[in-house]
Every structure is written in C-alpha cells, then in structure tokens.
Write a protein that holds these residues in place. Structure first.
Motif: not given
Ligand code: SF4
Ligand code: HEM
Ligand code: SF4
Lengths: 198, 73, 333
Positions: A55-56, A58, A62-63, A97, A99, A118
């Motif tokens: 997980c970055m 973000c 988006p999640c 996500c 990623f 995650k």
């Molecule tokens: S979209 Fe994916 S990478 Fe970004 S915060 Fe959510 S789980 Fe983490």
C-alpha cells in the motif's frame, strides 16, 4: 507535519524478498496474504528492474473513496488505515487500488472475501496502540513505538525507503545525483500526484 | 423423545408440538443473538475513537534518525 | 581426499572465471550505462494500461505492479454510476407521481364485471413472485452498497450500518441464485407470448391507451409495454447475472480490468433497471384497477381483460368454445 510515504529505489532492489518475509513475520500475516510483494519488470531482459510494492498510503486514497461502509481513515501523518470491524469484504477497494494492495482471506462461500487486510505502514489500526486486539487484527504498531516499517528498516540494499516524505525524497535525490541515474520513484505520480525531480 | 414412544399417540403429537415450538424459539433466540452480536461486540472492545485513530503516530526518534542516516551512504 | 582434490579444482576454476570477469568488466562498464534501457514507469504507463512483471510468491495475480485504471474506476463508480442511479430512480419517482396526479388511477372503464378469467396459472405466478421478491431484495441490498453510506450511515451509525450491510451482502450474494433460476423459468414460460409483432406498433402509436380514457388499442396476452418489460427483465437480468457472477467469483478466468468493467456495467445497468421496474410495480398496483389480481389470484376481471387484452380474451374464448364443442361431440358419441 510529517507525511509518511514509501519509496522503492528500483536501481537498488535485488528482489531478495526479505521485505516480504519480514512483513509476514512481523505481523503474523495469515497464509495466502501478502501485504508487500516484489515485482520484477523486464525479467531477464536489459533494463530489468525490481520494485517492492505494498500500500502506498495514497493522497486522497481511492480505496477510501469507494468503500461502501466508509471504513478507512487517513491519519494525520498520512497513513491510510481501515477498520476491520466495519469492513464487509466487498472487494471494491481492490478494484480501485492502483497498487493491488488490499488482500482478502478466502473465507465463507463462493469466491467471497473475508475482511480486507493490507499494509498498515506498521501503524496498527483503530484499536488501542500496541494492544493485543490491535496486533491480532492489524499487526504490530511500530510507528507508535518510535520506529519505521520493518520492510524498509531491514532492507539489505537500502532500496526501500520509508519515513517522512521530504526526508526520503531528499535521500533519493542525493543518491541519484551521486550515481548519475535513477529509474524514478515508482508509483509516486499515481499515489501522490507528484514525482521527484532531480 | 423416548417418552413419546411409550405414551399414547395423543401425547406423542403434543410432545412433537412442543419440540417444534422449542425449535422455533431456539431459532428465534439464535437469530436475535446473531443480529445483536456484532453490535454488542463492537461496543465491548477498547477501540480508539475516530479522532484517536486519526492521530499522528510517527515520531522522529533516535531510532528513526539512525535509519535516515544509514540510508544516506 | 578425492573430495578435497575436486574442491581445489573447483576453486581454481572459479578463480579463473572471476579473473576473466574482472578482466572483461571494465571495458563493458564503459559502454553500458546501468539505466540505458531501464524500465521507466512513465514509458510503461504511456504504452500500457497497467504494469505487469514477474513475481515469486504463489499469488500470481499480484504480479500486476500498478493499475492506474483503478482511479478511473473510482471516478466512474463515484460519479457516473452515482448520478445515473440517482437521476433514473428519483426521475422515475417524479414521473410516476406526476402521472398519478394528472392521469390518476386507470380504472376499468366499463366497471368491474361479475366474471373473471384465468390469466396466470399457479406456476406462472410462482415464477413471477420468485423473481420479483429476489429482485426487490437484490435491488435494495445493491442500492445499499451504492447509496447506503450517504443516506443510512449518518443516521444509524457505523457499527449498525456495517452489521446491516454485511447481512445485505449475504442476501445479495445468495438470492442471486434463485433470481437466476426465476429468470430462466420466466423466459421459458412467457417467451412465446412476448415475440414482438405488428400489433405492438399500433399499440404503441395509440399510446397504449394510458393517456386518454375510454380508448384501448387491442392486445394479445401481453401488450407492447409488457413485452418491453419482459425483454428488459430477461436481457437486463441476464447481463446483471453475468456481471454479478464475475464479482462473486473474482479472478475466475477474469483479470482486474474485466472485473472493473463488469462492476461498472452491473452498477449502471441496475440503476436503470430498478427505475424501469418501479414503473412496472406502479402500473401493476396503485396505477391500474384490477391489474394486481393477475399476479394475486391469477383470475382477472373479464371487463378488465377485454379492455387491456381484447385479442387474448378472444383467443381464450375461442379455445374454450372449441373445447366445449369437442367435449359435446365426445359426449354425443
Ligand atoms: S488505494 Fe491502494 S495503495 Fe492507495 S491507500 Fe488505498 S490500499 Fe493503499
Ligand atoms: C443475479 C445475480 C446477481 C449477482 C451474482 C450479483 C452480485 C453482486 C455483487 C457481488 C456485488 C458487489 C457488492 C457485494 O458483494 O454485495 C453487486 C453489487 C450490486 N448489485 Fe448485484 N448481483 C446480481 C443481481 C443484481 C440485481 C438484479 C440488481 C438490481 C436490481 C443488482 C444491483 C446491484 C447494485 C445496485 C450493486 C451495487 C453497485 C455499486 O454501488 O457499486 N444486482 N452485485
Ligand atoms: S472490502 Fe472492506 S475495506 Fe474494502 S471497500 Fe469493501 S468494505 Fe471497504
């Protein structure tokens, strides 16, 4: 305010998978779930690079935006956490996500998903810091112990950087200037809408 | 059950009636418990409040500073 | 002894090899820049929708390093799908309310008769209600996924909303199967009466007799409007089922992009179909006197049938007449 980020220096990553292993052991992550993984691009070809990805955390995640029960929370230091008591395992965060970070234990009927799991940036979850409940659901809370994510801390080649965004960006820039090349901060543009200009 | 075998047909059907009623009672009870359980367990655990959960966890400790400096080599 | 001998030999060979490498290395290093053809994120993303690689853990689907398409899906889900659902459902509510206030309940023009005629047999009604009840639960539990967090969550709180959504999810996932079975039976039972024909155009041209009072274009067992409903349910229901199954069985021959597309179709189509079914529910209940009987007892008022399905009544009567004749001639023999 410090903003937590990950940065994988792909020019240093040797795909040893130690980060993957360390993460699994630190948090007692169940079988079949990988909070972090290493993907090798152009495998065996010129220009091959390996990138360690989780997980970055973000910006404007988006999640968080698509979760039908709104169970995500972004901490003041930019870590994206979620509440497993609220998650219904719908799988939407995985669709959103960029990623592939959300993981689901395969429980229940059909291909149906259990509660999402995650990377927590080693920051636990919405339970009392470092309580047994927190550990059972989310794993260790190293950030609250004054440490950084285990994957980055034990990276043998120091490819994986974690910590305050400005600090790790500075370190990366220094490296690129010194060695004269860099394949970029993977995922930064997608996750944070910024890149590191060197 | 063993009782209904030895008693008259009337008794047996009554016993069946009762056991059916008990079955539904148990079913009803179980479903109420099932419905209430997630709500109750949520109230029971010592979770963090929304603001608490969003607090910053990072601190620039000596440990963290050391990490930064080893990454500069 | 032999072992040690061979060990020494190996070491010697290895040293020789290393020496060779060291000798050739410098010349190479001068011509090869380590990043000359390094995989660059931007380049990869400009040519592909996602970046794939090789992965050494068993979970092969994790070999997708990056799929920025997730953000597009997020936007479609949170804006396009949100608004299609909102506008079609609220729009239909408004339209039906307007229709009711202007046109009122459509009554049997010639008043109820004292005779009824069998319109749907027990099996037809069972199939209808099987599909309908599943549809309603699927629609409500689905809408909870789309709109619950805006409408319900603030009212009942996070814990209660989650517990409810979990149940709703199970309902949605399990009732999918009886719904699909209902769809199949519905198709088999009614398809022969739902093939479009020339009469449907006339019916549509006459506005179905909805607008003015006292005028009813002729129709067989199903009029053009009902045929539209039938094909919307069969076609739309099939697409919803297929896309729903894609979500229910993730990564079963599908990749992330397929599931995103499937979800988008599922979400947008369900909004439209729910709106259309609201019209169907309206006209079958409050909107029209005598309509509900068809699915309740199966026996409809003869005058109602004459007004809305004149050709069908003629057919049934002709059949009965024939059967009567046959019975008579059989009895006479
Ligand atoms: S979209 Fe994916 S990478 Fe970004 S915060 Fe959510 S789980 Fe983490
Ligand atoms: C028949 C088979 C069907 C299957 C297998 C199916 C399956 C699914 C699945 C797996 C989801 C994801 C969320 C969740 O896990 O609950 C979903 C969402 C949804 N479904 Fe279905 N479904 C079916 C039929 C229907 C029907 C008939 C409707 C509408 C009447 C419907 C409306 C919705 C809606 C509105 C959503 C939420 C969309 C969103 O907000 O993202 N579904 N469905
Ligand atoms: S799987 Fe859980 S966390 Fe992810 S979107 Fe669904 S409810 Fe939210």
């Amino acid at each position: 305010m410090a903003r937590m980020k990950f940065l994988c220096d792909a020019d240093r990553c040797i795909e040893c998978n130690a980060c993957v292993t360390a993460c699994k052991s630190e948090h007692d992550v169940p079988w079949g779930i990988n909070r972090r993984r290493v993907v090798t691009i152009n495998d065996g070809k010129p220009g091959e690079r390996s990138v360690s990805m989780a997980c970055m955390h973000c910006t404007d995640a988006p999640c968080q935006a698509v979760c039908p029960v709104d169970c995500f929370l972004t901490t003041a230091d930019g870590v994206v956490l979620h509440n497993k008591d609220l998650c219904i395992g719908c799988g939407y965060c995985f669709y959103a996500c960029p990623f592939g970070a959300p993981q689901y234990p395969k429980t229940g009927n059909f291909g149906s998903r259990g509660k999402m799991d995650k990377c927590t940036y080693c920051a636990g979850g919405p339970e009392a810091d470092n309580s047994p409940e927190e550990y059972a659901k989310y794993g260790a809370n190293r950030l609250a112990q004054g440490k950084l994510p285990i994957c980055a801390e034990m990276c043998s080649t120091k490819a994986l950087l974690a910590g305050d965004s400005e600090m790790i960006a500075t370190i990366y820039k220094e490296r690129v200037l010194k060695r004269g090349y860099g394949s970029g901060a993977w995922g930064w543009k997608v996750a944070y809408r910024e890149t590191i200009a060197v | 059950m063993s009782k209904s075998i030895t008693t008259s047909a009337h008794d047996a059907s009554e016993a069946k009636d009762v056991s059916r009623r008990r079955f539904f009672k148990v079913l009803g009870g179980a479903s109420t418990v099932a419905l209430a359980a997630p709500v109750m367990s949520d109230n029971a655990h010592a979770g963090e409040s929304k603001d608490e959960a969003r607090k910053s966890r990072y601190r620039e400790t000596d440990h963290v500073k050391k990490f930064y400096s080893t990454n500069r080599y | 002894m032999i072992d040690r001998n061979s060990n020494w030999r190996h070491l010697a060979l290895a040293l020789l090899g290393l020496a060779l490498v060291v000798i050739t290395q410098p010349t190479e290093a001068q011509t090869v820049t380590p990043t000359a053809s390094a995989a660059k994120e931007e380049q990869l993303l400009s040519t592909m929708k996602q970046i794939d690689g090789r992965i050494s853990i068993p979970d092969q689907k994790a070999s997708v390093l990056m799929q920025p398409a997730g953000q597009e899906w997020r936007n479609v889900h949170n804006t396009t799908m949100f608004w299609v659902g909102t506008v079609s459902i609220l729009g239909m509510m408004l339209a039906l309310t307007l229709f009711y206030t202007i046109r009122g309940r459509i009554m049997i023009d010639s008043g109820p008769s004292d005779k009824t005629i069998l319109r749907f047999n027990g099996f037809e009604r069972f199939v209808h209600w099987l599909t309908a009840s599943c549809f309603i639960v699927l629609a409500l539990s689905g809408l909870n996924v789309s709109f619950g967090k805006y409408l319900l969550l603030p009212v009942i709180g996070a814990e209660a909303f989650s517990a409810m959504s979990q149940l709703a999810k199970y309902a949605h996932n399990f009732l999918a199967f009886p719904f699909i079975i209902g769809l199949v039976f519905m198709f088999l039972v009614w398809v022969k009466d739902n093939i479009p024909n020339g009469g449907d155009l006339d019916w549509l041209k006459a506005g179905g007799g909805f607008l003015g009072k006292g005028h009813h274009p002729p129709a067989k067992k199903f009029n053009a409007g009902q045929k539209v409903i039938f094909w919307v349910v069969i076609g739309g229901g099939t697409v919803l089922s297929l896309t729903g199954l894609m979500l229910l069985f993730p990564f079963s021959g599908t990749v992330i992009a397929d599931m995103q597309l499937g979800q988008t179709i599922h979400g947008i189509l369900s909004g439209l179909i729910i709106a259309i079914m609201m019209a169907h529910i309206y006209i079958g209940s409050v909107g029209m006197e005598g309509a509900i009987d068809a699915m309740n007892t199966g026996e409809v008022d003869l005058n109602w049938a004459r007004e809305h399905h004149s050709l069908w009544v003629e057919e049934v009567e002709a059949q009965e007449h024939e059967a009567h004749h046959k019975a008579k001639s059989v009895a006479a023999e």
